[in-house]
Design a protein around this motif. Structure first.
Motif, PDB file in Angstrom:
ATOM      1  N   ILE A  61       0.821  -1.221   0.000  1.00  0.00           N
ATOM      2  CA  ILE A  61       0.000   0.000   0.000  1.00  0.00           C
ATOM      3  C   ILE A  61       0.852   1.265   0.000  1.00  0.00           C
ATOM      4  N   ARG A  62       0.369   2.303  -0.661  1.00  0.00           N
ATOM      5  CA  ARG A  62       0.907   3.653  -0.591  1.00  0.00           C
ATOM      6  C   ARG A  62      -0.258   4.606  -0.418  1.00  0.00           C
ATOM      7  N   SER A  72       4.954   6.477   2.080  1.00  0.00           N
ATOM      8  CA  SER A  72       5.328   5.084   2.350  1.00  0.00           C
ATOM      9  C   SER A  72       4.488   4.484   3.476  1.00  0.00           C
ATOM     10  N   PRO A  73       4.222   3.177   3.407  1.00  0.00           N
ATOM     11  CA  PRO A  73       3.463   2.532   4.493  1.00  0.00           C
ATOM     12  C   PRO A  73       4.157   2.652   5.850  1.00  0.00           C
ATOM     13  N   VAL A  93      -7.454  -3.044   1.101  1.00  0.00           N
ATOM     14  CA  VAL A  93      -6.299  -3.655   0.429  1.00  0.00           C
ATOM     15  C   VAL A  93      -6.688  -5.012  -0.167  1.00  0.00           C
ATOM     16  N   GLU A 148       0.238 -12.966   4.001  1.00  0.00           N
ATOM     17  CA  GLU A 148       1.556 -12.912   4.650  1.00  0.00           C
ATOM     18  C   GLU A 148       1.384 -12.591   6.131  1.00  0.00           C
ATOM     19  N   ASP A 178       9.221 -12.037   6.482  1.00  0.00           N
ATOM     20  CA  ASP A 178      10.377 -11.587   7.278  1.00  0.00           C
ATOM     21  C   ASP A 178      10.994 -12.718   8.089  1.00  0.00           C
ATOM     22  N   ARG A 205      21.078 -10.006   2.127  1.00  0.00           N
ATOM     23  CA  ARG A 205      22.058  -8.922   2.092  1.00  0.00           C
ATOM     24  C   ARG A 205      23.271  -9.218   2.968  1.00  0.00           C
ATOM     25  N   GLU A 232      13.638 -12.498  -0.123  1.00  0.00           N
ATOM     26  CA  GLU A 232      13.195 -11.111  -0.287  1.00  0.00           C
ATOM     27  C   GLU A 232      14.372 -10.173  -0.504  1.00  0.00           C
ATOM     28  N   GLY A 253      12.551  -8.697  -5.440  1.00  0.00           N
ATOM     29  CA  GLY A 253      13.491  -7.626  -5.104  1.00  0.00           C
ATOM     30  C   GLY A 253      13.783  -6.724  -6.282  1.00  0.00           C
TER      31      GLY A 253
HETATM   32  P1  C2E Z   1       7.377  -5.981   3.831  1.00  0.00           P
HETATM   33  O1  C2E Z   1       6.109  -6.770   3.851  1.00  0.00           O
HETATM   34  O2  C2E Z   1       8.609  -6.662   4.339  1.00  0.00           O
HETATM   35  O3  C2E Z   1       7.555  -5.505   2.316  1.00  0.00           O
HETATM   36  C1  C2E Z   1       8.770  -5.475   1.634  1.00  0.00           C
HETATM   37  C2  C2E Z   1       9.340  -4.074   1.593  1.00  0.00           C
HETATM   38  O4  C2E Z   1      10.655  -4.155   1.050  1.00  0.00           O
HETATM   39  C3  C2E Z   1       8.549  -3.120   0.708  1.00  0.00           C
HETATM   40  O5  C2E Z   1       8.597  -1.830   1.281  1.00  0.00           O
HETATM   41  C4  C2E Z   1       9.363  -3.140  -0.594  1.00  0.00           C
HETATM   42  O6  C2E Z   1       9.232  -1.988  -1.360  1.00  0.00           O
HETATM   43  C5  C2E Z   1      10.779  -3.283  -0.053  1.00  0.00           C
HETATM   44  N1  C2E Z   1      11.660  -3.916  -1.035  1.00  0.00           N
HETATM   45  C6  C2E Z   1      11.341  -4.736  -2.042  1.00  0.00           C
HETATM   46  N2  C2E Z   1      12.428  -5.152  -2.721  1.00  0.00           N
HETATM   47  C7  C2E Z   1      13.500  -4.578  -2.129  1.00  0.00           C
HETATM   48  C8  C2E Z   1      14.908  -4.632  -2.387  1.00  0.00           C
HETATM   49  O7  C2E Z   1      15.393  -5.318  -3.298  1.00  0.00           O
HETATM   50  N3  C2E Z   1      15.714  -3.917  -1.551  1.00  0.00           N
HETATM   51  C9  C2E Z   1      15.202  -3.168  -0.538  1.00  0.00           C
HETATM   52  N4  C2E Z   1      16.054  -2.481   0.208  1.00  0.00           N
HETATM   53  N5  C2E Z   1      13.859  -3.106  -0.255  1.00  0.00           N
HETATM   54  C10 C2E Z   1      13.030  -3.807  -1.049  1.00  0.00           C
HETATM   55  P2  C2E Z   1       7.265  -0.969   1.420  1.00  0.00           P
HETATM   56  O8  C2E Z   1       6.400  -1.146   0.226  1.00  0.00           O
HETATM   57  O9  C2E Z   1       7.707   0.405   1.800  1.00  0.00           O
HETATM   58  O10 C2E Z   1       6.517  -1.651   2.633  1.00  0.00           O
HETATM   59  C11 C2E Z   1       7.046  -1.580   3.920  1.00  0.00           C
HETATM   60  C12 C2E Z   1       6.280  -2.415   4.906  1.00  0.00           C
HETATM   61  O11 C2E Z   1       4.967  -1.870   5.125  1.00  0.00           O
HETATM   62  C13 C2E Z   1       6.024  -3.844   4.426  1.00  0.00           C
HETATM   63  O12 C2E Z   1       7.177  -4.616   4.665  1.00  0.00           O
HETATM   64  C14 C2E Z   1       4.834  -4.231   5.280  1.00  0.00           C
HETATM   65  O13 C2E Z   1       5.255  -4.656   6.577  1.00  0.00           O
HETATM   66  C15 C2E Z   1       4.072  -2.917   5.427  1.00  0.00           C
HETATM   67  N6  C2E Z   1       2.935  -2.903   4.481  1.00  0.00           N
HETATM   68  C16 C2E Z   1       2.948  -2.567   3.171  1.00  0.00           C
HETATM   69  N7  C2E Z   1       1.700  -2.683   2.641  1.00  0.00           N
HETATM   70  C17 C2E Z   1       0.897  -3.098   3.639  1.00  0.00           C
HETATM   71  C18 C2E Z   1      -0.510  -3.411   3.720  1.00  0.00           C
HETATM   72  O14 C2E Z   1      -1.274  -3.344   2.755  1.00  0.00           O
HETATM   73  N8  C2E Z   1      -0.978  -3.825   4.938  1.00  0.00           N
HETATM   74  C19 C2E Z   1      -0.161  -3.946   6.042  1.00  0.00           C
HETATM   75  N9  C2E Z   1      -0.706  -4.371   7.189  1.00  0.00           N
HETATM   76  N10 C2E Z   1       1.152  -3.668   5.985  1.00  0.00           N
HETATM   77  C20 C2E Z   1       1.681  -3.249   4.812  1.00  0.00           C
END
Ligand code: C2E
Ligand code: CA
Ligand code: CA
Ligand code: CA
Length: 275
Positions: A61-62, A72-73, A93, A148, A178, A205, A232, A253
């Motif tokens: 989500i954004r 950012s979430p 969502v 997830e 995670d 990493r 991931e 990724g």
């Molecule tokens: P997450 O579930 O661990 O999602 C993966 C995050 O890693 C995402 O950040 C994604 O953009 C980022 N990512 C993907 N590939 C790479 C990579 O190669 N390198 C690096 N450094 N980062 C990468 P995002 O989209 O900012 O989401 C952050 C967190 O927010 C998510 O972690 C999740 O815990 C939460 N989130 C996102 N959408 C939702 C949602 O719809 N509902 C809920 N409850 N939580 C959400």
């Protein structure tokens, strides 16, 4: 509202009353954002390593804020969880992810979409009923939806097993997100009815060091308990080669794609799906 780690720290140093006021303000902003349809889903492709095919995508989500742009979430999920707004937000969502994936299935019939759950709804008895209704409403076959969860949610293992069994009986799949960063007891992992482990990007990493020892061990652990393993945060060709060599099933990724808008995802699928 844009809270990076530093401002969040300051946030907690402010007096309680101020903190509560800010939370209430944010809660109202989140409710308005939902009404005004300011949230948007981005999708990050998940790739099967031995074939290069796209097996699915994670919905992320954004908040498309009228003045501040894409938020950012990390900046609003935790407040949403603390205020309970996460319940209607995640309902949105799941509905949106199912609707858009239903459309994609016409051209890409094997895709599945992953959504992130929060502890609150995971433990809520009514969530299962709500999920059944959302699946019926959107018409997506349940096995195309992946939920997830995190290790945090399975600390009370007996309770988690009961909840997961109910969710699995609907036909959806379950991924442990995670993996490796939480506190789950490894001995209980076999008892949890999950379909996939998502290895946290810190292990890919090599943040914890000793990657040689840890990453292949997690992949083997997953295979030994009969689940698929996805890595991931894969960013480089070397990481892809290493993961292939260790028989990791899937990866996600920046190396393959960042989270993409729905339109960008369609382009990506057309270019990569049958590669
Ligand atoms: P997450 O579930 O661990 O999602 C993966 C995050 O890693 C995402 O950040 C994604 O953009 C980022 N990512 C993907 N590939 C790479 C990579 O190669 N390198 C690096 N450094 N980062 C990468 P995002 O989209 O900012 O989401 C952050 C967190 O927010 C998510 O972690 C999740 O815990 C939460 N989130 C996102 N959408 C939702 C949602 O719809 N509902 C809920 N409850 N939580 C959400
Ligand atoms: Ca996730
Ligand atoms: Ca993750
Ligand atoms: Ca995470």
């Amino acid at each position: 509202l844009r809270q990076n780690a530093a401002s969040q720290f300051l946030f907690f140093e402010k007096p309680m009353t101020r903190e509560i006021q800010e939370k209430i303000a944010t809660e109202q902003e989140l409710r308005r954002a939902l009404e005004r349809e300011e949230f948007v889903l981005y999708y990050q492709p998940q790739i099967q390593l031995d074939t290069g095919m796209v097996t699915g995508m994670e919905a992320l989500i954004r908040w498309n804020h009228p003045e501040k742009g894409l938020i950012s979430p990390y900046a609003f999920i935790s407040v949403a969880e603390q205020t309970g707004m996460i319940i209607p937000i995640n309902e949105w969502v799941i509905r949106m992810a199912c609707q858009q994936t239903k459309q994609l299935l016409k051209d890409f019939p094997n895709l599945s979409v992953s959504v992130n759950l929060s502890p609150y709804e995971f433990e809520n008895r009514r969530f299962v009923h709500k999920l059944v209704k959302l699946l019926e409403e959107t018409g997506i076959p349940p096995h195309h939806l992946d939920l997830e969860i995190t290790e945090r949610m399975t600390m009370d293992t007996e309770k988690a097993i009961a909840i997961l069994k109910r969710l699995k009986s609907i036909g959806v799949t379950i991924s442990m997100d995670d993996f490796g960063t939480g506190y789950s007891s490894l001995s209980y992992l076999t008892a949890l009815p999950i379909d996939r482990l998502k290895i946290d990007r810190s292990f890919v990493r090599n943040i914890h060091g000793k990657k040689e020892a840890i990453l292949p061990a997690i992949i083997r652990l997953g295979h030994n308990i009969g689940v698929k393993v996805l890595a991931e945060g894969v960013e480089t060709e070397e990481e892809v080669a290493y993961l292939k060599d260790k028989h990791c099933d899937e990866a996600q990724g920046y190396y393959f794609a960042p989270p993409l808008s729905y339109e960008e995802l369609i382009v990506f699928l057309c270019e990569h799906h049958y590669k």
